[in-house]
Motif scaffolding. Sequence first.
Motif, PDB file in Angstrom:
ATOM      1  N   GLU A  57      -5.467  -6.154   0.799  1.00 20.83           N
ATOM      2  CA  GLU A  57      -4.743  -5.010   1.343  1.00 20.83           C
ATOM      3  C   GLU A  57      -5.574  -4.242   2.365  1.00 20.83           C
ATOM      4  O   GLU A  57      -5.092  -3.824   3.396  1.00 20.83           O
ATOM      5  CB  GLU A  57      -4.346  -4.098   0.199  1.00 20.83           C
ATOM      6  N   THR A  58      -6.864  -4.093   2.037  1.00 18.31           N
ATOM      7  CA  THR A  58      -7.706  -3.304   2.932  1.00 18.31           C
ATOM      8  C   THR A  58      -7.880  -3.987   4.284  1.00 18.31           C
ATOM      9  O   THR A  58      -8.188  -3.344   5.268  1.00 18.31           O
ATOM     10  CB  THR A  58      -9.104  -3.094   2.327  1.00 18.31           C
ATOM     11  N   HIS A  59      -7.685  -5.294   4.305  1.00 20.64           N
ATOM     12  CA  HIS A  59      -7.815  -6.009   5.565  1.00 20.64           C
ATOM     13  C   HIS A  59      -6.481  -6.207   6.256  1.00 20.64           C
ATOM     14  O   HIS A  59      -6.388  -6.826   7.276  1.00 20.64           O
ATOM     15  CB  HIS A  59      -8.458  -7.384   5.335  1.00 20.64           C
ATOM     16  N   CYS A  60      -5.434  -5.719   5.608  1.00 17.93           N
ATOM     17  CA  CYS A  60      -4.111  -5.956   6.155  1.00 17.93           C
ATOM     18  C   CYS A  60      -3.478  -4.701   6.720  1.00 17.93           C
ATOM     19  O   CYS A  60      -2.284  -4.570   6.747  1.00 17.93           O
ATOM     20  CB  CYS A  60      -3.186  -6.562   5.100  1.00 17.93           C
ATOM     21  N   SER A  61      -4.294  -3.752   7.124  1.00 15.87           N
ATOM     22  CA  SER A  61      -3.719  -2.574   7.743  1.00 15.87           C
ATOM     23  C   SER A  61      -3.092  -3.020   9.048  1.00 15.87           C
ATOM     24  O   SER A  61      -3.391  -4.088   9.553  1.00 15.87           O
ATOM     25  CB  SER A  61      -4.817  -1.553   8.020  1.00 15.87           C
ATOM     26  N   GLU A  62      -2.216  -2.182   9.578  1.00 17.10           N
ATOM     27  CA  GLU A  62      -1.533  -2.555  10.816  1.00 17.10           C
ATOM     28  C   GLU A  62      -2.521  -2.949  11.904  1.00 17.10           C
ATOM     29  O   GLU A  62      -2.400  -3.970  12.526  1.00 17.10           O
ATOM     30  CB  GLU A  62      -0.685  -1.375  11.315  1.00 17.10           C
ATOM     31  N   GLU A  63      -3.573  -2.112  12.052  1.00 13.47           N
ATOM     32  CA  GLU A  63      -4.509  -2.384  13.143  1.00 13.47           C
ATOM     33  C   GLU A  63      -5.224  -3.703  12.937  1.00 13.47           C
ATOM     34  O   GLU A  63      -5.396  -4.468  13.842  1.00 13.47           O
ATOM     35  CB  GLU A  63      -5.557  -1.281  13.275  1.00 13.47           C
ATOM     36  N   GLU A 435       6.004  -7.244   3.676  1.00 11.39           N
ATOM     37  CA  GLU A 435       5.477  -6.337   2.652  1.00 11.39           C
ATOM     38  C   GLU A 435       4.661  -7.098   1.618  1.00 11.39           C
ATOM     39  O   GLU A 435       3.565  -6.703   1.248  1.00 11.39           O
ATOM     40  CB  GLU A 435       6.626  -5.618   1.942  1.00 11.39           C
ATOM     41  N   LYS A 436       5.204  -8.225   1.169  1.00 10.16           N
ATOM     42  CA  LYS A 436       4.520  -8.976   0.118  1.00 10.16           C
ATOM     43  C   LYS A 436       3.216  -9.563   0.654  1.00 10.16           C
ATOM     44  O   LYS A 436       2.225  -9.615  -0.057  1.00 10.16           O
ATOM     45  CB  LYS A 436       5.436 -10.054  -0.435  1.00 10.16           C
ATOM     46  N   GLN A 437       3.251  -9.980   1.891  1.00  4.68           N
ATOM     47  CA  GLN A 437       2.007 -10.498   2.469  1.00  4.68           C
ATOM     48  C   GLN A 437       0.959  -9.390   2.576  1.00  4.68           C
ATOM     49  O   GLN A 437      -0.222  -9.606   2.352  1.00  4.68           O
ATOM     50  CB  GLN A 437       2.276 -11.097   3.849  1.00  4.68           C
ATOM     51  N   GLY A 440      -0.925  -8.861  -0.566  1.00  2.50           N
ATOM     52  CA  GLY A 440      -1.714 -10.005  -1.024  1.00  2.50           C
ATOM     53  C   GLY A 440      -0.915 -11.049  -1.766  1.00  2.50           C
ATOM     54  O   GLY A 440      -1.477 -11.921  -2.412  1.00  2.50           O
ATOM     55  N   LYS A 441       0.427 -10.983  -1.707  1.00  2.00           N
ATOM     56  CA  LYS A 441       1.214 -11.960  -2.457  1.00  2.00           C
ATOM     57  C   LYS A 441       1.605 -13.102  -1.535  1.00  2.00           C
ATOM     58  O   LYS A 441       2.071 -12.878  -0.425  1.00  2.00           O
ATOM     59  CB  LYS A 441       2.458 -11.293  -3.024  1.00  2.00           C
ATOM     60  N   HIS A 442       1.410 -14.287  -2.021  1.00  2.00           N
ATOM     61  CA  HIS A 442       1.796 -15.453  -1.231  1.00  2.00           C
ATOM     62  C   HIS A 442       2.008 -16.620  -2.177  1.00  2.00           C
ATOM     63  O   HIS A 442       1.800 -16.528  -3.372  1.00  2.00           O
ATOM     64  CB  HIS A 442       0.747 -15.775  -0.173  1.00  2.00           C
ATOM     65  N   GLY A 443       2.458 -17.720  -1.656  1.00  2.00           N
ATOM     66  CA  GLY A 443       2.682 -18.907  -2.486  1.00  2.00           C
ATOM     67  C   GLY A 443       4.122 -18.982  -2.964  1.00  2.00           C
ATOM     68  O   GLY A 443       4.952 -18.134  -2.638  1.00  2.00           O
ATOM     69  N   ILE A 444       4.383 -19.998  -3.796  1.00  2.00           N
ATOM     70  CA  ILE A 444       5.756 -20.254  -4.228  1.00  2.00           C
ATOM     71  C   ILE A 444       6.355 -19.062  -4.978  1.00  2.00           C
ATOM     72  O   ILE A 444       7.481 -18.669  -4.753  1.00  2.00           O
ATOM     73  CB  ILE A 444       5.797 -21.515  -5.116  1.00  2.00           C
ATOM     74  N   GLY A 445       5.553 -18.455  -5.853  1.00  2.00           N
ATOM     75  CA  GLY A 445       6.035 -17.323  -6.647  1.00  2.00           C
ATOM     76  C   GLY A 445       6.575 -16.227  -5.766  1.00  2.00           C
ATOM     77  O   GLY A 445       7.645 -15.666  -6.021  1.00  2.00           O
TER      78      GLY A 445
END
Length: 633
Positions: A57-63, A435-437, A440-445
């Motif tokens: 999450e900390t690496h996924c800020s908009e910037e 949002e899920k990405q 940190g959520k990814h994969g089949i689930g």
Amino acid sequence: MEADGVISSSSGNLTGSVSPNQRPSYVDFASTSGLYPSVQPFDERVIKRLDPELFDETHCSEENLVADVTAEDEKLKTFLRIRPISIRIDDARKVIAIQDSQTVVAYSNLKNTKFSQERNRRQTEFKFTKVLGPECGQSDVFYECVTSLVEKFLKSENCLIFSYGATNSGKTYTMQGHGTEYGIIPRTLDAIFNRINERQYKVGNIRPHLYEAFLHLNPSEVDTLYEKRNLVIQEASIKQELMTSYRLSTSGFSDKSGATVDLVGGGQLFDPNNMHSDSTLYSVWVSYAELYNERVYDLLDNSTFSKSKRRKELKLMQDRNGFVYVKDLTEFPVTSDEEAYKLFLAGRKNLQFAATQMNMHSSRSHSFFTIRVVSLGIGDGLIPYPKTVHRLTFCDLAGMERANQTENEGFRLKESGTINNSLTVLLKVIRLLREKQMHGKHGIGMIETIPFRDSKLTHIFKSYLTSSTHVCMVVNVNPDPFVAESTLQVLQNSAIASNVIVFKPIDINMPQYVPDFGEPIKCLGKPPLPRSSIGMSSTRSSEWHSSRSSPAPTSTDSDAEEYEATTVVAPKTMAQKVAMLELEVVRLKGLLAQSELEKQKIREDMLKMICDERVLWKYVVYINYYQIRITKA
Ligand SMILES: Nc1ncnc2c1ncn2[C@@H]1O[C@H](COP(=O)(O)OP(=O)(O)OP(=O)(O)O)[C@@H](O)[C@H]1O
């Protein structure tokens, strides 16, 4: 949130601040150089995808996402095209202005104020992969948005290009073109045939099947298919002048003689080294479907367009890997861009258009024109065998509509309701993916929790958005102040899309299938044909199967297992997961065996080096010994 003229937003890509005095205009449009981010090798990208930091999450800020070059290559590419308008708009009423080659500023009026009141206007920045101003012609758009995708497509990668925007914003103009202003579809056809040139496999007996499998046809099936195709072209009675002008125009934007294609003049766009090795042949197929009122129809099946018959609705099906495709959709082999263009025009005649208050020729459906290529290798005895099946889909979405502007009533109002609904679901899916990405959520689930099944449009898009497809969205906007609200809404929606990372949940390697052709053939005329048979594409297995010369085990009908995509069958999904994991185990075992071989080779090389070194030392000792003796003597 707004403070001292600084506008920021948590949604999508709304970044930075703009002072009210900054009023850039269209004319300041930046140069188009340095457009393409470098494409990294596939393996590297997979590793990066698994890099937890990317999803932290900390690496996924908009910037971070905007600035992150690694993620950039994975992200859905968004191009903004602003159409020209004939009226002059004074600065106070301007809706949108280009700030630089990637940024636009949109102006909207605040509550209860008139648009012309400058001090009450809000400015918001939106970022795109590239902004194409009203002065950009059709060839510029093709050059910017599509050429890199054509290259990827010819290297066996799947691609999707879709146009999004409000009604009358220029989506169909961008995709199909108008008159001799050819859009990206005819240009792409020309580019593809230019590229594959002499390396076409024209027999038409190995056709794409399901989502990424292939099917062998026997000679009579091939003949029937060609007859049907010619009839569709004939019945469309395409005027000769149309074809002549297409031919004349395309010879202007591409060079038929050489391996290198230059579609806009003055530059080498395609690197010949980027294609498969010279022995690869290509068999090209096209299909054309439309999604009208939540029903899928075949635009190339003329039998369903006769006045007496109701149009036959096609079903969406899902293969064992969860990829969605249209069952029984007509797909024809083509051997030239002209043939493909004729089929495109024939299908276009069957598309649903209507006049509304906003557009005299408004699309009432979402259309999907798909080019599929079967890449064939040449096996022992010059026998061609299918290696991969991959697709390039052009989706021309119907436009978002506001009832008060289109003034649609009754049937048309219901129609636009369905259009708006499917677009809303598409945006919801894109927003949820994003949002899920971000969390940190990814994969089949994660994919299973996204409501892809809420509309047929998103159901079709699922296969593209959740696999390693290169997705490009061309956002069209109309700068007319009359449609300011729609423009702002489109910009906001597409800003979210620009940060969606397209990835595949599990990398599965299907066993490669090499068909039994019977007698070897000496040249690529019509080879002796086998009975109809089905195989799976080895799109994702070419690496570790490529050195195999002996035929791999023939896949059975179970590889082509399919079920109706509209029904959720939980146990089957579990069975699918098990099957996928089993395949993953097979793949990993293959990789392990390969790395063992490599280790063995390294060991042998090292031993050889050690031996060589020992011999060398022996000589050094001898030389020293004799030198000492000579000195002493
Ligand atoms: N970039 C452009 N240059 C010149 N004319 C354009 C451009 N974009 C659109 N037009 C013209 O604007 C009109 C509307 O365009 P188009 O039909 O492509 O809109 P659309 O977004 O597909 O609309 P709808 O969603 O209602 O089908 C057409 O007459 C088209 O020729």
